[in-house]
Scaffold this active site. Sequence first.
Site, short mmCIF file in Angstrom:
data_model
loop_
_atom_site.label_atom_id
_atom_site.label_comp_id
_atom_site.label_asym_id
_atom_site.label_seq_id
_atom_site.Cartn_x
_atom_site.Cartn_y
_atom_site.Cartn_z
CG HIS A 1 -2.23 0.78 0.86
ND1 HIS A 1 -2.64 1.91 1.53
CD2 HIS A 1 -3.15 0.58 -0.09
CE1 HIS A 1 -3.76 2.36 1.01
NE2 HIS A 1 -4.10 1.58 0.02
CG HIS B 1 0.46 1.02 10.17
ND1 HIS B 1 -0.25 0.82 9.01
CD2 HIS B 1 1.77 0.80 9.84
CE1 HIS B 1 0.57 0.50 8.03
NE2 HIS B 1 1.80 0.46 8.50
CE LYS C 1 -7.39 9.34 16.10
NZ LYS C 1 -7.81 10.74 16.22
CG PHE D 1 -14.74 3.09 10.99
CD1 PHE D 1 -14.88 2.10 11.94
CD2 PHE D 1 -15.70 3.22 10.00
CE1 PHE D 1 -15.97 1.24 11.92
CE2 PHE D 1 -16.81 2.38 9.97
CZ PHE D 1 -16.94 1.38 10.92
CG HIS E 1 -6.55 5.11 4.71
ND1 HIS E 1 -5.59 5.73 3.94
CD2 HIS E 1 -6.13 3.84 4.85
CE1 HIS E 1 -4.66 4.85 3.61
NE2 HIS E 1 -4.96 3.70 4.15
NE ARG F 1 -6.34 -1.20 1.28
CZ ARG F 1 -5.45 -0.88 2.21
NH1 ARG F 1 -4.29 -1.51 2.27
NH2 ARG F 1 -5.71 0.07 3.09
CG ASP G 1 -6.59 -2.68 9.53
OD1 ASP G 1 -6.01 -1.59 9.66
OD2 ASP G 1 -6.02 -3.70 9.06
C1 SDX Z 1 -3.83 1.07 7.98
O1 SDX Z 1 -1.36 4.37 5.32
C2 SDX Z 1 -1.81 3.24 4.95
O2 SDX Z 1 -1.89 2.94 3.77
C3 SDX Z 1 -2.18 2.28 6.08
C4 SDX Z 1 -2.89 1.02 5.67
C5 SDX Z 1 -1.98 0.11 4.87
O3 SDX Z 1 -2.49 -0.71 4.08
O4 SDX Z 1 -0.75 0.16 5.11
O5 SDX Z 1 -4.03 1.32 4.89
C6 SDX Z 1 -3.32 0.20 6.88
O6 SDX Z 1 -3.08 1.45 8.84
C7 SDX Z 1 -5.28 1.51 7.96
C8 SDX Z 1 -5.63 2.44 9.15
C9 SDX Z 1 -5.85 1.57 10.40
N1 SDX Z 1 -6.00 2.45 11.58
C10 SDX Z 1 -7.19 2.57 12.19
O7 SDX Z 1 -8.23 2.06 11.82
C11 SDX Z 1 -7.13 3.42 13.45
C12 SDX Z 1 -8.30 4.40 13.48
N2 SDX Z 1 -8.09 5.40 12.44
C13 SDX Z 1 -7.60 6.70 12.83
O8 SDX Z 1 -6.66 6.67 13.86
C14 SDX Z 1 -7.24 7.56 11.64
O9 SDX Z 1 -8.27 7.49 10.74
C15 SDX Z 1 -5.92 7.33 10.91
C16 SDX Z 1 -4.78 7.40 11.84
C17 SDX Z 1 -5.93 6.03 10.21
C18 SDX Z 1 -5.77 8.45 9.87
O10 SDX Z 1 -5.91 9.61 10.53
P1 SDX Z 1 -5.37 11.01 9.92
O11 SDX Z 1 -5.47 11.01 8.45
O12 SDX Z 1 -4.06 11.33 10.53
O13 SDX Z 1 -6.45 11.98 10.40
P2 SDX Z 1 -6.68 12.42 11.89
O14 SDX Z 1 -6.27 11.32 12.84
O15 SDX Z 1 -6.06 13.76 12.06
O16 SDX Z 1 -8.28 12.51 11.92
C19 SDX Z 1 -8.91 13.65 11.36
C20 SDX Z 1 -10.16 13.82 12.20
C21 SDX Z 1 -9.83 13.91 13.69
O17 SDX Z 1 -10.87 14.65 14.29
P3 SDX Z 1 -10.45 16.07 14.97
O18 SDX Z 1 -9.40 15.72 16.02
O19 SDX Z 1 -9.90 16.90 13.83
O20 SDX Z 1 -11.75 16.58 15.54
O21 SDX Z 1 -11.00 12.67 12.05
C22 SDX Z 1 -11.10 12.00 13.31
C23 SDX Z 1 -9.96 12.49 14.16
O22 SDX Z 1 -10.30 12.40 15.54
N3 SDX Z 1 -10.94 10.57 13.07
C24 SDX Z 1 -11.52 9.63 13.81
C25 SDX Z 1 -11.12 8.43 13.23
N4 SDX Z 1 -10.31 8.66 12.18
C26 SDX Z 1 -10.21 10.00 12.09
N5 SDX Z 1 -12.32 9.72 14.90
C27 SDX Z 1 -12.73 8.55 15.43
N6 SDX Z 1 -12.38 7.34 14.93
C28 SDX Z 1 -11.60 7.24 13.84
N7 SDX Z 1 -11.27 6.07 13.36
#
Ligand code: SDX
Length: 385
Positions: free
Chosen positions: A193, A228, A261, A265, A267, A276, A318
Site C-alpha cells: 500500500h 496502523h 478512535k 475506520f 485513513h 480494498r 482492517d
Molecule cells: C492502515 O497508510 C496506509 O496505507 C495504512 C494502511 C496500509 O495498508 O498500510 O491502509 C493500513 O493502517 C489503515 C488504518 C488503520 N487504523 C485505524 O483504523 C485506526 C483508526 N483510524 C484513525 O486513527 C485515523 O483514521 C488514521 C490514523 C488512520 C488516519 O488519521 P489522519 O489522516 O491522521 O487523520 P486524523 O487522525 O487527524 O483525523 C482527522 C479527524 C480527527 O478529528 P479532529 O481531532 O480533527 O476533531 O477525524 C477523526 C480524528 O479524531 N478521526 C476519527 C477516526 N479517524 C479520524 N475519529 C474517530 N475514529 C476514527 N477512526
Amino acid sequence: MTDTDIKKGLAGVVVDYTAVSKVNPDTNSLLYRGYPVQELAATQSVEAVAHLLWTGELPTGQQLATLREAERENRALQPDVKAAIDLIPLDAHPMDEVRTAVSVIGARETRGTLNVMDAVGTPQQNLERSTRLFGELPAIVAYGQRRRRGLEPVEARDDLDYAANFLWLAFGEEADEVVVDAFNRSMILYAEHSFNASTFTARVITSTLSDLYSAVVGAIGALKGPLHGGANEAVLHIFDEIGSAENVSAWLDTALTEKRKIMGFGHRVYKRGDSRVPTMKAALDTLVAHYDRPDVAALYDALEAEFVARKGIYPNLDYPSGPAYNLIGFDTLTFTPLFVAARVVGWTAHIMEQQASNALIRPLSAYNGPDERHIEGYVPDTSTI
Ligand code: SDX
C-alpha cells in the site's frame, strides 16, 4: 519558518517516486504495478502477486513454479527461530515474537558480513531473501498461535499452495476451499500500500544501506501500532465490547463522548472509503455464509452505518479483515502477525526499489527549543533535600 511550513506526520508530502503501487484517493483505486488490486484478488494466488510486486510483472508458468518451489523450501520452522520464540513470554504480544524471529533470521542470513558495507546484499540476494522470508513467516505466525494454545507446531504440507498451507500450519487441518480463497484474497489485499508508515520505515532504514532484515524488523515495529496494522486486532476488541447490533448506538454515544478512535475506520490517504474494502467485505460475506454467522454481518453493518452517518468516516481494510480472521478461527492476537506475513511482500519490494535508486532519507526539523545559552552561566543547585 512558520507553522504552515511544518507537515506534521508528513501528511500530503510526496517524498519520492515508486513504481510498486499507486493509491489514488480521487478514483478510490489501488494499482499493483498497474493492475487493479480487485482484479488480482479475484484471479491470482498470493504467490503470483508477490512475483508481480517484486519484479514488476506477473509470472510465467515457469517463474511461478520456481517461486513456489523456493517458497516451499523455506516453509519449515527453523530450530534457531523456534528457540528464539520459545524464549518470549507467552503473554508478550505476538508481534514481538514475529519481530524477534525476523531478527534471528537476519543474523543467520547475513552472518559473516562483518564489513557492514556487505550486509546490504546484491539485488539477486535480496530477491532471494524476500522469497525466503515470504516462505518462513507463515510457520512463525502459526507457531505463535499454537504455542499460546499449548499446541506443538505442525509440519508444512508441500501439496498445498501458500494460503492453504498457512491455514494448515495454524489449525492442523485442511481448510475448505471457500476459506482458502477468502484468506488468499486478504493476503493479496494486505500485501502492499505505497508509503504507509511501516513501508516508509523500511525505506528509511534501507536508505542508510542497512540490510533487508533490519528494515523488515523496523517495519514490524511500526505495523504493531493500533493507528496502523494493530487496528485489525482492535476491531475485534470493539466488536467484543459492543456484543450485538442492538448495542451499537449506545456504544457509539459513549465512545464518541470519550473521543475514542474507532478502530477500522478512517485513513490518511483515502477520505471517501478504502478501495480494498469492497473486495474484503465480499470475502467476509462468503465466510459469514459459510459459518452461518449472520450476527457478525448485522453487527458489522450496524456499526458501519451508524459511524459513517455520524462522522462521515469510512471503513478501512482492517474493518472487514478483523471479523473475517475471527470467523476463520484465528486468535485476535494473531491478526496483525497475519498482516506482517502479507505485507512483507510490499516491504521487500520497496526495500529493493529503494536500494536501486537510493538517497539517504534525512528530513529537516524546525527548532523551537531554548535560545542559545552557555555553560559558564550555569550554576548547579548543590542544595540537598
Ligand atoms: C492502515 O497508510 C496506509 O496505507 C495504512 C494502511 C496500509 O495498508 O498500510 O491502509 C493500513 O493502517 C489503515 C488504518 C488503520 N487504523 C485505524 O483504523 C485506526 C483508526 N483510524 C484513525 O486513527 C485515523 O483514521 C488514521 C490514523 C488512520 C488516519 O488519521 P489522519 O489522516 O491522521 O487523520 P486524523 O487522525 O487527524 O483525523 C482527522 C479527524 C480527527 O478529528 P479532529 O481531532 O480533527 O476533531 O477525524 C477523526 C480524528 O479524531 N478521526 C476519527 C477516526 N479517524 C479520524 N475519529 C474517530 N475514529 C476514527 N477512526
